[in-house]
Design an enzyme around this catalytic site. Sequence first.
Site, short mmCIF file in Angstrom:
data_model
loop_
_atom_site.label_atom_id
_atom_site.label_comp_id
_atom_site.label_asym_id
_atom_site.label_seq_id
_atom_site.Cartn_x
_atom_site.Cartn_y
_atom_site.Cartn_z
N ASP A 61 0.85 -1.19 0.00
CA ASP A 61 0.00 0.00 0.00
C ASP A 61 0.89 1.24 0.00
OD1 ASP A 61 0.78 -0.22 2.66
OD2 ASP A 61 -1.20 0.21 3.49
N PRO A 62 0.32 2.42 -0.26
CA PRO A 62 1.16 3.62 -0.41
C PRO A 62 1.89 3.98 0.88
CG PRO A 62 -1.07 3.99 -1.27
CD PRO A 62 -1.11 2.70 -0.52
#
Length: 224
Positions: A61-62
């Site tokens: 995920d970011p």
Amino acid sequence: MQTWKDVIGTEKTQPYFQHILQQVHAARDAGKTIYPPQHDVFNAFKLTEFDQVKVVILGQDPYHGPNQAHGLAFSVLPGIVPPPSLLNIYKELENDIAGFQIPRHGYLVKWAEQGVLLLNTVLTVERGLAHSHANFGWETFTDRVIAALNRHRENLVFLLWGSHAQKKGQFIDRDRHCVLTAPHPSPLSAHRGFLGCHHFSKANNYLQEHKITEIDWQLDTQLS
């Protein structure tokens, strides 16, 4: 030939996708800081068109710190110190690619523009809370993205680092594509086999064998 417009357009009409966007909008409307900014969420697809993809690097995920995430896995905006996982990627490149010089930044747009799809499997995150959007439904969307690449393209290189990416890529057709696996470049696991995996030269060797232009992995050492 398929385009991202075809692939994403099909998904956009699905109830699960509407539900993802509703959850993200609701979080933003509630005053939560969500990364990346709304205009950057789908950056990976804007910078690397479907028929231009040569290499796929899967992230998770970011980044969840200020000014880091901009929609490309492992990449950070100019002016931000490269995070530890990216520094290990650079270390491996220095070891693997003759003459590679480690840049002072972590802005990977040059790779994306050459056909490296830097795809996180979850596309949003709440500030300071890793994996906070892991159950929003993004995984379904990115599974379908990978399935479309698997089905409609040939001779792609998939770089799957860590168990999450490897599980995500388990249905990729190894007869049509090159799949390279290694531990995650995180400081927790890089020494278990990411460092020394030679994935970048192996990717280029595979592309060369299939008469596809290689990736120039060297980035500008500093951004002007």
